[in-house]
Write a protein that holds these residues in place. Structure first.
Motif, short mmCIF file in Angstrom:
data_model
loop_
_atom_site.label_atom_id
_atom_site.label_comp_id
_atom_site.label_asym_id
_atom_site.label_seq_id
_atom_site.Cartn_x
_atom_site.Cartn_y
_atom_site.Cartn_z
N ALA A 86 3.07 0.44 -0.06
CA ALA A 86 3.61 -1.00 -0.80
C ALA A 86 5.39 -0.54 -1.79
N TYR A 145 5.29 -9.77 -6.10
CA TYR A 145 5.39 -10.16 -7.58
C TYR A 145 6.97 -10.53 -8.88
N ALA A 151 -0.98 2.78 -1.79
CA ALA A 151 -1.27 1.53 -2.06
C ALA A 151 -2.60 1.24 -1.52
N TYR A 152 -3.75 0.57 -1.79
CA TYR A 152 -4.89 -0.06 -0.89
C TYR A 152 -3.43 -1.46 0.17
N TYR A 153 -4.41 -1.81 1.10
CA TYR A 153 -3.18 -2.67 1.67
C TYR A 153 -3.64 -4.27 0.96
N TYR A 154 -4.04 -4.91 0.06
CA TYR A 154 -3.95 -5.25 -0.93
C TYR A 154 -3.34 -5.15 -1.85
N TYR A 155 -3.06 -4.26 -2.85
CA TYR A 155 -2.45 -3.92 -3.98
C TYR A 155 -1.11 -4.28 -3.72
N ILE A 156 -0.93 -3.89 -5.46
CA ILE A 156 0.91 -4.84 -5.52
C ILE A 156 0.67 -3.87 -6.95
N PRO A 157 1.93 -2.69 -6.58
CA PRO A 157 1.67 -1.91 -7.79
C PRO A 157 2.61 -2.05 -8.46
N ASP A 204 5.33 3.10 -2.67
CA ASP A 204 4.13 3.39 -3.17
C ASP A 204 3.00 3.69 -1.97
N ARG A 236 3.02 -6.32 -1.18
CA ARG A 236 1.88 -5.29 -0.61
C ARG A 236 1.79 -4.81 0.38
N GLU A 271 3.69 4.18 -10.68
CA GLU A 271 2.96 4.17 -9.42
C GLU A 271 3.54 5.37 -8.19
#
Length: 127
Positions: free
Chosen positions: A33, A59, A102-108, A99, A52, A113
């Motif tokens: 990410a 975001y 991060a998982y595939y759909y996560y947005i730090p 990052d 992401r 992070e």
């Protein structure tokens, strides 16, 4: 591990536009990410935008929403920050960050992070 190199900064008049690029090398770019931050003199580094791993639903900080656009090109291992309607208060050193957890759909969204940072590129907006 990944290495990040920003480019595209410079001097622009208020109301103008710039496009920042951040080229990544090392580990597969799509596994990160990505985010953009900025730091003005005497101020803390602040979050600007993030995208992401999936590339969907970026975001933005309220201060840049509607003016800045973050995007990524996984084939080129590059993340971009398109900046329009620039204001003098946008003057800062801009940093990209990655990052790797991060998982595939996560947005730090938090600075803490991010594992890797570029060296920064200066953006100066004159009034």
């Amino acid at each position: 591990q990944v290495q990040l190199v920003e480019s595209g900064g410079g001097l622009v008049q208020a109301g103008g536009s710039l496009r920042l690029s951040c080229a990544a090398s090392g580990r597969t770019f799509s596994s990160y990410a990505m985010g953009w931050f900025r730091q003005a003199p005497g101020k803390e580094r602040e979050f600007i935008a993030a995208i992401r791993r999936s590339g969907g639903s970026p975001y933005y900080a309220d201060s840049v929403k509607g003016r800045f656009t973050i995007s990524r090109d996984n084939a080129k291992s590059t993340v971009y920050l398109e900046m329009n309607s620039l204001k003098p208060e946008d003057t800062a050193v801009y940093y990209c960050a990655a990052d790797g957890d991060a998982y595939y759909y996560y947005i730090p969204l938090s600075r803490t992070e991010y594992d890797y940072w570029g060296q920064g590129t200066q953006v100066t907006v004159s009034s």
